[in-house]
Scaffold this motif. Structure first.
Motif, PDB file in Angstrom:
ATOM      1  N   ARG A  38       2.763  -2.125   7.106  1.00 23.40           N
ATOM      2  CA  ARG A  38       3.769  -1.586   6.195  1.00 23.40           C
ATOM      3  C   ARG A  38       4.968  -2.522   6.222  1.00 23.40           C
ATOM      4  O   ARG A  38       5.464  -2.870   7.303  1.00 23.40           O
ATOM      5  CB  ARG A  38       4.187  -0.183   6.623  1.00 23.40           C
ATOM      6  CG  ARG A  38       5.296   0.396   5.776  1.00 23.40           C
ATOM      7  CD  ARG A  38       5.792   1.726   6.329  1.00 23.40           C
ATOM      8  NE  ARG A  38       7.027   2.097   5.675  1.00 23.40           N
ATOM      9  CZ  ARG A  38       7.180   3.181   4.930  1.00 23.40           C
ATOM     10  NH1 ARG A  38       6.169   4.010   4.760  1.00 23.40           N
ATOM     11  NH2 ARG A  38       8.335   3.454   4.378  1.00 23.40           N
ATOM     12  N   ALA A  39       5.429  -2.921   5.039  1.00 23.40           N
ATOM     13  CA  ALA A  39       6.597  -3.776   4.906  1.00 23.40           C
ATOM     14  C   ALA A  39       7.623  -3.042   4.050  1.00 23.40           C
ATOM     15  O   ALA A  39       7.328  -2.656   2.921  1.00 23.40           O
ATOM     16  CB  ALA A  39       6.211  -5.103   4.260  1.00 23.40           C
ATOM     17  N   ASP A  40       8.817  -2.846   4.604  1.00 20.98           N
ATOM     18  CA  ASP A  40       9.888  -2.129   3.913  1.00 20.98           C
ATOM     19  C   ASP A  40      10.879  -3.131   3.327  1.00 20.98           C
ATOM     20  O   ASP A  40      11.752  -3.633   4.030  1.00 20.98           O
ATOM     21  CB  ASP A  40      10.611  -1.179   4.874  1.00 20.98           C
ATOM     22  CG  ASP A  40       9.725  -0.039   5.340  1.00 20.98           C
ATOM     23  OD1 ASP A  40       9.001   0.525   4.500  1.00 20.98           O
ATOM     24  OD2 ASP A  40       9.753   0.274   6.541  1.00 20.98           O
ATOM     25  N   PHE A  41      10.722  -3.413   2.035  1.00 15.79           N
ATOM     26  CA  PHE A  41      11.615  -4.317   1.315  1.00 15.79           C
ATOM     27  C   PHE A  41      12.836  -3.532   0.823  1.00 15.79           C
ATOM     28  O   PHE A  41      12.769  -2.307   0.706  1.00 15.79           O
ATOM     29  CB  PHE A  41      10.887  -4.929   0.117  1.00 15.79           C
ATOM     30  CG  PHE A  41       9.732  -5.807   0.492  1.00 15.79           C
ATOM     31  CD1 PHE A  41       9.923  -7.142   0.808  1.00 15.79           C
ATOM     32  CD2 PHE A  41       8.442  -5.303   0.535  1.00 15.79           C
ATOM     33  CE1 PHE A  41       8.865  -7.951   1.165  1.00 15.79           C
ATOM     34  CE2 PHE A  41       7.372  -6.101   0.879  1.00 15.79           C
ATOM     35  CZ  PHE A  41       7.589  -7.431   1.201  1.00 15.79           C
ATOM     36  N   PRO A  42      13.919  -4.221   0.483  1.00 13.45           N
ATOM     37  CA  PRO A  42      15.078  -3.508  -0.078  1.00 13.45           C
ATOM     38  C   PRO A  42      14.750  -2.794  -1.396  1.00 13.45           C
ATOM     39  O   PRO A  42      15.389  -1.816  -1.746  1.00 13.45           O
ATOM     40  CB  PRO A  42      16.103  -4.615  -0.315  1.00 13.45           C
ATOM     41  CG  PRO A  42      15.699  -5.730   0.576  1.00 13.45           C
ATOM     42  CD  PRO A  42      14.202  -5.629   0.704  1.00 13.45           C
ATOM     43  N   TRP A  43      13.720  -3.267  -2.095  1.00 13.66           N
ATOM     44  CA  TRP A  43      13.377  -2.722  -3.424  1.00 13.66           C
ATOM     45  C   TRP A  43      12.185  -1.807  -3.398  1.00 13.66           C
ATOM     46  O   TRP A  43      11.817  -1.249  -4.422  1.00 13.66           O
ATOM     47  CB  TRP A  43      13.077  -3.861  -4.409  1.00 13.66           C
ATOM     48  CG  TRP A  43      13.681  -5.147  -4.013  1.00 13.66           C
ATOM     49  CD1 TRP A  43      14.984  -5.513  -4.207  1.00 13.66           C
ATOM     50  CD2 TRP A  43      13.055  -6.227  -3.326  1.00 13.66           C
ATOM     51  NE1 TRP A  43      15.180  -6.762  -3.675  1.00 13.66           N
ATOM     52  CE2 TRP A  43      14.016  -7.225  -3.131  1.00 13.66           C
ATOM     53  CE3 TRP A  43      11.759  -6.444  -2.855  1.00 13.66           C
ATOM     54  CZ2 TRP A  43      13.741  -8.417  -2.501  1.00 13.66           C
ATOM     55  CZ3 TRP A  43      11.489  -7.643  -2.226  1.00 13.66           C
ATOM     56  CH2 TRP A  43      12.472  -8.605  -2.046  1.00 13.66           C
ATOM     57  N   GLY A  44      11.509  -1.676  -2.268  1.00 16.42           N
ATOM     58  CA  GLY A  44      10.336  -0.823  -2.198  1.00 16.42           C
ATOM     59  C   GLY A  44       9.515  -1.083  -0.953  1.00 16.42           C
ATOM     60  O   GLY A  44       9.967  -1.759  -0.026  1.00 16.42           O
ATOM     61  N   VAL A  45       8.294  -0.575  -0.949  1.00 15.76           N
ATOM     62  CA  VAL A  45       7.425  -0.625   0.230  1.00 15.76           C
ATOM     63  C   VAL A  45       6.060  -1.170  -0.162  1.00 15.76           C
ATOM     64  O   VAL A  45       5.575  -0.917  -1.260  1.00 15.76           O
ATOM     65  CB  VAL A  45       7.238   0.805   0.814  1.00 15.76           C
ATOM     66  CG1 VAL A  45       6.236   0.820   1.944  1.00 15.76           C
ATOM     67  CG2 VAL A  45       8.558   1.381   1.252  1.00 15.76           C
ATOM     68  N   CYS A  46       5.442  -1.914   0.754  1.00 17.71           N
ATOM     69  CA  CYS A  46       4.051  -2.320   0.579  1.00 17.71           C
ATOM     70  C   CYS A  46       3.269  -1.837   1.786  1.00 17.71           C
ATOM     71  O   CYS A  46       3.637  -2.124   2.926  1.00 17.71           O
ATOM     72  CB  CYS A  46       3.902  -3.828   0.451  1.00 17.71           C
ATOM     73  SG  CYS A  46       2.170  -4.330   0.248  1.00 17.71           S
ATOM     74  N   ARG A  47       2.190  -1.114   1.507  1.00 14.54           N
ATOM     75  CA  ARG A  47       1.270  -0.671   2.546  1.00 14.54           C
ATOM     76  C   ARG A  47      -0.011  -1.481   2.413  1.00 14.54           C
ATOM     77  O   ARG A  47      -0.527  -1.641   1.313  1.00 14.54           O
ATOM     78  CB  ARG A  47       0.973   0.822   2.394  1.00 14.54           C
ATOM     79  CG  ARG A  47       2.151   1.701   2.726  1.00 14.54           C
ATOM     80  CD  ARG A  47       1.811   3.177   2.452  1.00 14.54           C
ATOM     81  NE  ARG A  47       2.819   4.077   2.939  1.00 14.54           N
ATOM     82  CZ  ARG A  47       3.976   4.310   2.357  1.00 14.54           C
ATOM     83  NH1 ARG A  47       4.296   3.691   1.249  1.00 14.54           N
ATOM     84  NH2 ARG A  47       4.838   5.168   2.878  1.00 14.54           N
ATOM     85  N   MET A  48      -0.518  -1.974   3.527  1.00 11.33           N
ATOM     86  CA  MET A  48      -1.708  -2.823   3.557  1.00 11.33           C
ATOM     87  C   MET A  48      -2.757  -2.177   4.453  1.00 11.33           C
ATOM     88  O   MET A  48      -2.420  -1.717   5.538  1.00 11.33           O
ATOM     89  CB  MET A  48      -1.347  -4.210   4.105  1.00 11.33           C
ATOM     90  CG  MET A  48      -0.296  -4.931   3.289  1.00 11.33           C
ATOM     91  SD  MET A  48       0.560  -6.232   4.220  1.00 11.33           S
ATOM     92  CE  MET A  48       2.089  -5.376   4.618  1.00 11.33           C
ATOM     93  N   THR A  49      -4.000  -2.180   3.994  1.00  7.87           N
ATOM     94  CA  THR A  49      -5.076  -1.594   4.779  1.00  7.87           C
ATOM     95  C   THR A  49      -6.284  -2.521   4.772  1.00  7.87           C
ATOM     96  O   THR A  49      -6.702  -2.986   3.704  1.00  7.87           O
ATOM     97  CB  THR A  49      -5.506  -0.224   4.196  1.00  7.87           C
ATOM     98  OG1 THR A  49      -4.350   0.613   4.087  1.00  7.87           O
ATOM     99  CG2 THR A  49      -6.536   0.450   5.083  1.00  7.87           C
ATOM    100  N   ALA A  50      -6.816  -2.802   5.953  1.00 12.96           N
ATOM    101  CA  ALA A  50      -8.045  -3.592   6.064  1.00 12.96           C
ATOM    102  C   ALA A  50      -9.218  -2.643   5.895  1.00 12.96           C
ATOM    103  O   ALA A  50      -9.391  -1.713   6.680  1.00 12.96           O
ATOM    104  CB  ALA A  50      -8.110  -4.293   7.418  1.00 12.96           C
ATOM    105  N   GLU A  51      -9.982  -2.862   4.841  1.00 11.98           N
ATOM    106  CA  GLU A  51     -11.174  -2.070   4.582  1.00 11.98           C
ATOM    107  C   GLU A  51     -12.389  -2.948   4.823  1.00 11.98           C
ATOM    108  O   GLU A  51     -12.249  -4.131   5.098  1.00 11.98           O
ATOM    109  CB  GLU A  51     -11.158  -1.554   3.136  1.00 11.98           C
ATOM    110  CG  GLU A  51      -9.976  -0.643   2.853  1.00 11.98           C
ATOM    111  CD  GLU A  51      -9.925  -0.181   1.413  1.00 11.98           C
ATOM    112  OE1 GLU A  51     -10.660  -0.730   0.558  1.00 11.98           O
ATOM    113  OE2 GLU A  51      -9.138   0.743   1.127  1.00 11.98           O
ATOM    114  N   ASP A  52     -13.563  -2.392   4.696  1.00 14.19           N
ATOM    115  CA  ASP A  52     -14.789  -3.160   4.890  1.00 14.19           C
ATOM    116  C   ASP A  52     -14.904  -4.211   3.788  1.00 14.19           C
ATOM    117  O   ASP A  52     -15.194  -3.883   2.640  1.00 14.19           O
ATOM    118  CB  ASP A  52     -15.995  -2.220   4.878  1.00 14.19           C
ATOM    119  CG  ASP A  52     -17.274  -2.919   5.299  1.00 14.19           C
ATOM    120  OD1 ASP A  52     -17.196  -3.896   6.064  1.00 14.19           O
ATOM    121  OD2 ASP A  52     -18.347  -2.467   4.867  1.00 14.19           O
ATOM    122  N   GLY A  53     -14.614  -5.457   4.125  1.00 11.01           N
ATOM    123  CA  GLY A  53     -14.742  -6.558   3.173  1.00 11.01           C
ATOM    124  C   GLY A  53     -13.613  -6.694   2.173  1.00 11.01           C
ATOM    125  O   GLY A  53     -13.751  -7.405   1.182  1.00 11.01           O
TER     126      GLY A  53
END
Length: 95
Positions: A38-53
Motif C-alpha cells: 500500500r502506497a499513500d500518496f498525497p493525491w490518493g492510494v495504491c494497493r498492490m496484490t501479488a496474485e498467481d501469475g
C-alpha cells in the motif's frame, strides 16, 4: 471516491511490489510484505496484490485528477522497473 484497477501478467509480482514500495518509501508512507503493498500518496492510494501469475493494482483518488496522478506515478515506475517484460497497463473504472 474514484477507483481504477488493472492486472499485469507477471511471474515477478512480489518483486515489483517490493521495488515499488521501497522506492516510494523515500517520500511517502508505504506498507508491504511479500504478497501485498500500500502506497499513500498525497493525491490518493495504491494497493498492490501479488496474485498467481499477476500483479493486481487498485488506485484510489478523491477526484479524477488525484486518481490520474496516482495511476501515472505507479504506471511510470512499474514500466521502468519491469522494462524487460514491457508491461502494458489497461485500467478499468471500479468506482
Amino acid at each position: 471516491m474514484m477507483i481504477a484497477e488493472c492486472r499485469v501478467e507477471t511471474a515477478s509480482a512480489s518483486k515489483y511490489i517490493a521495488q515499488l514500495c521501497k522506492h516510494f518509501a523515500h517520500k511517502i508512507t508505504v506498507e508491504y510484505d511479500a504478497t501485498k503493498g500500500r502506497a499513500d500518496f498525497p493525491w490518493g492510494v495504491c494497493r498492490m496484490t501479488a496474485e498467481d501469475g499477476a500483479l493486481a493494482l487498485r488506485c484510489e483518488g478523491q477526484d479524477e485528477a488525484g486518481l490520474g496522478r496516482v495511476k501515472a506515478v505507479v504506471e511510470d515506475h512499474l514500466v521502468r522497473f519491469a522494462w524487460r517484460e514491457k508491461p502494458t497497463l489497461t485500467w478499468t473504472d471500479a468506482s
